[in-house]
Design a protein around this motif. Structure first.
Motif, mmCIF file in Angstrom:
data_model
loop_
_atom_site.group_PDB
_atom_site.id
_atom_site.type_symbol
_atom_site.label_atom_id
_atom_site.label_comp_id
_atom_site.label_asym_id
_atom_site.label_seq_id
_atom_site.Cartn_x
_atom_site.Cartn_y
_atom_site.Cartn_z
ATOM 1 N N GLY A 95 -2.982 -8.103 3.746
ATOM 2 C CA GLY A 95 -2.694 -6.817 4.370
ATOM 3 C C GLY A 95 -3.413 -5.703 3.631
ATOM 4 O O GLY A 95 -3.825 -5.870 2.474
ATOM 5 N N ILE A 96 -3.580 -4.583 4.307
ATOM 6 C CA ILE A 96 -4.226 -3.421 3.681
ATOM 7 C C ILE A 96 -3.407 -2.178 3.956
ATOM 8 O O ILE A 96 -2.700 -2.073 4.967
ATOM 9 C CB ILE A 96 -5.666 -3.209 4.210
ATOM 10 C CG1 ILE A 96 -5.679 -3.123 5.739
ATOM 11 C CG2 ILE A 96 -6.596 -4.280 3.705
ATOM 12 C CD1 ILE A 96 -6.966 -2.580 6.303
ATOM 13 N N ASP A 97 -3.493 -1.238 3.039
ATOM 14 C CA ASP A 97 -2.919 0.092 3.245
ATOM 15 C C ASP A 97 -3.915 1.121 2.727
ATOM 16 O O ASP A 97 -5.079 0.803 2.472
ATOM 17 C CB ASP A 97 -1.552 0.216 2.559
ATOM 18 C CG ASP A 97 -1.645 0.061 1.040
ATOM 19 O OD1 ASP A 97 -2.753 -0.187 0.515
ATOM 20 O OD2 ASP A 97 -0.601 0.178 0.370
ATOM 21 N N GLY A 98 -3.477 2.357 2.565
ATOM 22 C CA GLY A 98 -4.385 3.420 2.141
ATOM 23 C C GLY A 98 -4.903 3.265 0.729
ATOM 24 O O GLY A 98 -5.887 3.924 0.352
ATOM 25 N N ILE A 99 -4.271 2.413 -0.067
ATOM 26 C CA ILE A 99 -4.741 2.178 -1.436
ATOM 27 C C ILE A 99 -5.865 1.146 -1.462
ATOM 28 O O ILE A 99 -6.881 1.321 -2.139
ATOM 29 C CB ILE A 99 -3.567 1.715 -2.330
ATOM 30 C CG1 ILE A 99 -2.555 2.858 -2.496
ATOM 31 C CG2 ILE A 99 -4.064 1.243 -3.692
ATOM 32 C CD1 ILE A 99 -1.281 2.450 -3.197
ATOM 33 N N SER A 100 -5.683 0.064 -0.706
ATOM 34 C CA SER A 100 -6.650 -1.033 -0.768
ATOM 35 C C SER A 100 -7.841 -0.848 0.167
ATOM 36 O O SER A 100 -8.924 -1.371 -0.111
ATOM 37 C CB SER A 100 -5.954 -2.358 -0.452
ATOM 38 O OG SER A 100 -5.220 -2.277 0.753
#
Length: 566
Positions: A95-100
């Motif tokens: 998964g990805i978010d604004g950090i990764s």
């Protein structure tokens, strides 16, 4: 808000493709090229294969970013969650978010630019097939590190990059490459063994290895003593990779010996894996343990800032026989010190600054290593005294565009306002001015003052490098004139440049070196401009429009520090 509405299943596929495609490409690189795709020779075919695979991964990463829901950057998106080892509850969780997401894009971009650069300028060494395969394995491991959400998968991805980087240094590097490669692998493996024990401790004590569940729990399922031990063990492994002073001594040797693309990937991508682990794992999973160690982490960080700068000043002085690649490597120790200082503040401002500084360092230092590699190719050396001597002074006059771009990268590295390097350092210092509750304000304000002094030292050594390499007088008879230039080939290179050896690699510096006279010193070639322009443009864009990056990281950081609650 999404730029283009992409279904969840397509987003899942894109993220899985980004992680797996380089690994499959590495296997394909070792196989014989299919008929019709061999080009002029098999070596050219495999180099083209590397460009194609890394280009496809970059396109997929851009499409993933376009389909990312920018209104909810704190939410994990494009998630895949499949049971892998049920007995240990280990899952293939992506998964990805604004950090990764920014780190994923940075990795895909830098690897593509390195593959493109290598297509025209392959370092001397063994088979190009092995080189391309190693670069692709390195990319897969790095991308997986930023995409996986399981502690054991994170460890496997974290370790996956060590072997390809070891061989890139040991087989395609310069002088002292064997010793540098061994030092790199021993330091990082020893740190990783301790980190694995810490990850197992967290997983077994909390009953899960899922990073999202652990972040949401925010350490409530772990006693303070377990958190302290976990931070000490995991933090040690992450600190080696970052690298944090005094665990940094492998870095200058590795950078000095590594080929140009190895240095770019090492500085631009691999160093980010350590700081990413601090933010993704330690801050949300063991907040009490981090709070106990934060002052010490900040102290080591500011010592690293000042130490790195003083080492650079020592290398830059006249008569020191300082290597320009080694100087840039020591500058990385200082820059990563700012990242660690921001993380140690445990505040949204400081952590956002650390993440911004991560991306800025990848862009700027990646560009610097590209430029230093090009200068070394032209002069046959990266020794500062030689570059600043009678045969090397006044790069502005000999290769004005190359000199101007080197000056631009140096100024960006010292943190000039309006360029990417400024915002990360400023935000980390702001975070240190007002650290998280429970941390000593007087101590952190002292660290802030020391860090601010480090920015002055950074400016000093970068300006000395620009003055010595780019400026100065050179003998009138060697002044550059249009008639002195050798005619250029269609790709912008010079016919008289050292040609590739029959196996597709470039000749060694000693074998292909020519006198560095003005008439033989090429300015930026076409393929170099193509590889370097995106880094320079993004450095300016991030400096003028920081909200693009901060808009992604800030909501995710806020939620991470709040224990999964916005």
């Amino acid at each position: 808000m999404t730029v283009i509405d992409i279904s969840a299943s397509v987003m899942q596929f894109l993220l899985a493709f980004i992680v797996v495609a380089p690994l499959l490409g590495a296997v394909a690189a070792l196989l014989p090229a299919p008929p019709g795709l061999k080009g002029k020779n098999p070596d050219q075919a495999v180099l083209r294969h590397g460009v194609t695979v890394t280009g496809a991964v970059l396109v997929a990463a851009i499409v993933l970013a376009v389909g990312f829901d920018h209104d909810h950057p704190a939410t994990m998106q494009a998630t895949t969650d499949i049971s892998w080892i049920p007995a240990l509850d280990v899952r293939i969780h992506l998964g990805i978010d604004g950090i990764s997401l920014p780190l994923l894009l940075l990795t895909a971009l830098l690897t593509f630019l390195c593959a493109l650069y290598s297509y025209f300028k392959l370092p001397a060494g063994p088979s190009p097939k092995a080189f391309v395969a190693l670069v692709l394995v390195l990319e897969s491991g790095t991308l997986a590190t930023f995409a996986v959400l399981d502690l054991l998968l994170f460890f496997l991805a974290f370790e996956m990059v060590l072997i390809p980087m070891y061989f890139l240094i040991a087989r395609w590097g310069g002088g002292q490459r064997q010793a540098a490669a061994w030092k790199f692998i021993l330091y990082t493996l020893l740190g990783s063994v301790v980190m694995l024990l810490g990850l197992l401790l967290v997983g077994l004590k909390s009953g899960t290895f899922d990073m999202v569940a652990l972040a949401t729990d925010n350490g409530r399922g772990l006693t303070t003593s377990v958190q302290v031990i976990a931070v000490l063990a995991i933090g040690l492994g992450l600190a080696v990779k970052t690298p944090m002073w005094p665990l940094h001594s492998w870095l200058p040797d590795a950078h000095t010996a590594a080929p140009t693309v190895g240095s770019v990937l090492l500085a631009g991508v691999l160093l980010k894996m350590g700081t990413y682990g601090f933010v993704r794992i330690l801050l949300p999973v063991a907040p009490d343990g981090m709070r106990a160690f934060a002052p010490y982490l900040a102290a080591f960080a500011v010592v690293g800032i000042v130490y790195g700068s003083l080492a650079c000043l020592a290398l830059a002085r006249t008569g020191a026989k300082g290597d320009l690649k080694r100087l840039i490597a020591y500058s990385s120790v200082g820059h990563m010190g700012f990242v660690l200082l921001g993380i140690a503040t445990m505040t949204p401002t400081g952590v956002n600054g650390a993440l911004f500084a991560n991306i800025a360092h990848g862009l700027i230092t990646g560009l610097l290593f590209f430029l230093v590699g090009a200068i070394k190719d032209r002069y046959g050396t990266a020794d500062l005294d030689t570059l600043a001597g009678a045969t090397g002074a006044a790069l502005y006059g000999r290769a004005p565009r190359l000199g101007a771009l080197l000056a631009f990268a140096a100024i960006a590295s010292l943190g000039l306002p309006g360029l990417a390097g400024f915002w990360g350092e400023m935000l980390t210092l702001f975070g240190a001015y007002s650290p998280a509750e429970g941390l000593s304000r007087p101590a952190f304000r002292t660290f802030m003052a020391i860090g601010a002094f480090g920015t002055l030292l950074t400016a000093a050594y970068m300006l000395i490098v620009v003055r010595r390499v780019c400026m100065g007088e050179h003998p009138p008879h060697s002044r550059l004139s249009p008639d002195d230039r050798a005619p250029r080939a269609a790709d912008g290179s010079e016919p008289s440049a050292p040609s590739a050896t029959p196996d597709g690699s470039e000749p060694s510096a000693t074998a292909g070196a020519r006198p560095a006279t003005t008439s033989q010193l090429a300015d930026i070639r076409t393929y170099e401009a193509v590889a370097w322009t995106p880094l320079a443009a993004l450095t300016v864009l991030a400096g003028l429009w920081p909200a693009v990056l901060l808009g992604l990281t800030d909501p995710a950081v806020q939620q991470l520090l709040a224990g999964g609650k916005s």
